[in-house]
Design a protein around this motif. Structure first.
Motif, PDB file in Angstrom:
ATOM      1  N   PRO A  95       0.778  -1.096  -0.032  1.00 22.61           N
ATOM      2  CA  PRO A  95       0.034   0.075  -0.091  1.00 22.61           C
ATOM      3  C   PRO A  95       0.761   1.281   0.118  1.00 22.61           C
ATOM      4  O   PRO A  95       0.323   2.286  -0.766  1.00 22.61           O
ATOM      5  CB  PRO A  95      -0.802   0.028   1.014  1.00 22.61           C
ATOM      6  CG  PRO A  95      -0.931  -1.483   1.596  1.00 22.61           C
ATOM      7  CD  PRO A  95       0.284  -2.038   1.092  1.00 22.61           C
ATOM      8  N   ARG A  96       1.897   1.171   0.841  1.00 16.84           N
ATOM      9  CA  ARG A  96       2.811   2.626   0.836  1.00 16.84           C
ATOM     10  C   ARG A  96       3.457   2.769  -0.793  1.00 16.84           C
ATOM     11  O   ARG A  96       3.573   3.794  -1.308  1.00 16.84           O
ATOM     12  CB  ARG A  96       3.990   2.162   1.830  1.00 16.84           C
ATOM     13  CG  ARG A  96       3.725   2.682   3.011  1.00 16.84           C
ATOM     14  CD  ARG A  96       4.984   2.606   4.105  1.00 16.84           C
ATOM     15  NE  ARG A  96       5.731   1.593   3.880  1.00 16.84           N
ATOM     16  CZ  ARG A  96       5.903   0.509   4.508  1.00 16.84           C
ATOM     17  NH1 ARG A  96       5.040   0.517   5.731  1.00 16.84           N
ATOM     18  NH2 ARG A  96       6.932  -0.370   4.634  1.00 16.84           N
ATOM     19  N   LEU A  97       3.706   1.491  -1.355  1.00 14.38           N
ATOM     20  CA  LEU A  97       4.018   1.540  -2.661  1.00 14.38           C
ATOM     21  C   LEU A  97       3.179   2.324  -3.650  1.00 14.38           C
ATOM     22  O   LEU A  97       3.468   3.085  -4.593  1.00 14.38           O
ATOM     23  CB  LEU A  97       4.759   0.332  -3.402  1.00 14.38           C
ATOM     24  CG  LEU A  97       5.313   0.253  -4.554  1.00 14.38           C
ATOM     25  CD1 LEU A  97       6.749   1.155  -4.676  1.00 14.38           C
ATOM     26  CD2 LEU A  97       5.794  -1.129  -4.679  1.00 14.38           C
ATOM     27  N   LEU A  98       1.905   1.930  -3.354  1.00 18.63           N
ATOM     28  CA  LEU A  98       0.997   2.306  -4.369  1.00 18.63           C
ATOM     29  C   LEU A  98       0.577   3.768  -4.112  1.00 18.63           C
ATOM     30  O   LEU A  98       0.405   4.404  -5.145  1.00 18.63           O
ATOM     31  CB  LEU A  98      -0.413   1.532  -4.159  1.00 18.63           C
ATOM     32  CG  LEU A  98      -0.498   0.181  -4.433  1.00 18.63           C
ATOM     33  CD1 LEU A  98      -1.703  -0.558  -3.904  1.00 18.63           C
ATOM     34  CD2 LEU A  98      -0.423  -0.055  -6.007  1.00 18.63           C
ATOM     35  N   VAL A  99       0.823   4.164  -2.898  1.00 14.57           N
ATOM     36  CA  VAL A  99       0.678   5.738  -2.735  1.00 14.57           C
ATOM     37  C   VAL A  99       2.068   6.501  -3.348  1.00 14.57           C
ATOM     38  O   VAL A  99       1.626   7.334  -4.042  1.00 14.57           O
ATOM     39  CB  VAL A  99       0.602   5.808  -1.037  1.00 14.57           C
ATOM     40  CG1 VAL A  99       0.799   7.370  -0.860  1.00 14.57           C
ATOM     41  CG2 VAL A  99      -0.578   5.498  -0.446  1.00 14.57           C
TER      42      VAL A  99
END
Length: 263
Positions: A95-99
């Motif tokens: 999720p951090r990467l998607l952000v």
């Protein structure tokens, strides 16, 4: 003790229904049409999400369409343009990467559950309460999810390395594409042992039997499972409402019932 805990969860669930019902958007409460919520979910959380989605819909929420798989595979699908509104990952890194890549909203990311790793066997006597069977070598195959794409697989590898057993069992390991397939390897007898999620073993709606050892949490990095709203769902108020519901006492009671932590 188990009965008392389940009663506590049921009471918390009932008490939370009214509270989260008030969170629903006006469109959902009035019965006005809204598009479905497409959720990409890590395989370990599939059954839990199914129960959560039923309750959400039953009390006025929009229908949730579930697509499950390994976190890495779902991430690749999102990158390729898959039409998901929400991702429920089995880790926090994705999720951090998607952000960071501009595909999800930063303010929507949160930890919805903390997963627990277990060593499980379909045999009721094979796994002892200390997991000593791993060192005894009294098995032919050990199933784990692919550590490169599945957080529970990475946790299993970390636990084996921490125990100093990775090299000795490496030749016996069979990899599942995700934690669901890994469970099937052991459930079918193709592997005597498997590292899976506690929720799969403790599923209150589908008892598995067998024997298992809850792996001490200090043997692997925390499995903080995070949720995030994807950019394509910026105008989907129902998707935002579902994320809000996941943080409610009612949803947390369901997750506890399946063996997840929510602290």
């Amino acid at each position: 003790m188990l009965i008392r805990d389940r009663l506590v969860h049921i009471i918390a669930f009932a008490a939370g229904l009214l509270a989260w019902g008030q969170m629903l958007p006006a469109a959902a409460q009035s019965g006005a049409p809204d598009r479905v919520i497409n959720v990409a979910v890590a395989a370990n959380f599939t059954q839990t999400l199914s129960e959560l989605a039923k309750d959400f819909a039953r009390h006025g929420g929009t229908r949730v369409v579930i697509s499950s798989g390994s976190t890495g595979k779902l991430y690749a699908q999102i990158r390729a343009g898959a039409p998901y509104d929400i991702m429920l990952s089995a880790d926090s890194a994705t999720p951090r990467l998607l952000v960071a890549q501009g595909m999800a909203f930063a303010d929507s990311r949160f930890t919805y559950a903390r997963g627990k790793l277990v060593l499980w066997s379909h045999s009721p006597t094979l796994v002892d309460k200390q997991g000593a069977v791993l060192g005894s070598g009294d098995f032919r195959h050990l199933a784990i999810a692919n550590p490169k794409t599945a957080p529970y697989g990475a946790a299993a590898r970390a636990a084996l390395q921490h125990l100093g057993l990775w090299q000795s069992v490496k030749a016996r390991i069979v990899e599942g594409e995700d934690i669901g397939q890994t469970f099937q390897f052991a459930d079918s007898g193709n592997a005597e042992l498997a590292f899976v999620a506690l929720a799969q073993v403790q599923d209150p709606y589908r008892p598995t039997g067998g024997s298992y050892w809850i792996v001490p949490s200090d043997l692997y990095p925390p499995i903080d499972q995070q949720a995030v709203l994807l950019k394509r769902a910026k105008d989907n108020s129902a998707a935002r409402a579902f994320l809000k519901y996941l943080r409610s006492p009612a949803a947390m009671a369901v997750m506890h019932h399946f063996g997840y932590g929510t602290d």
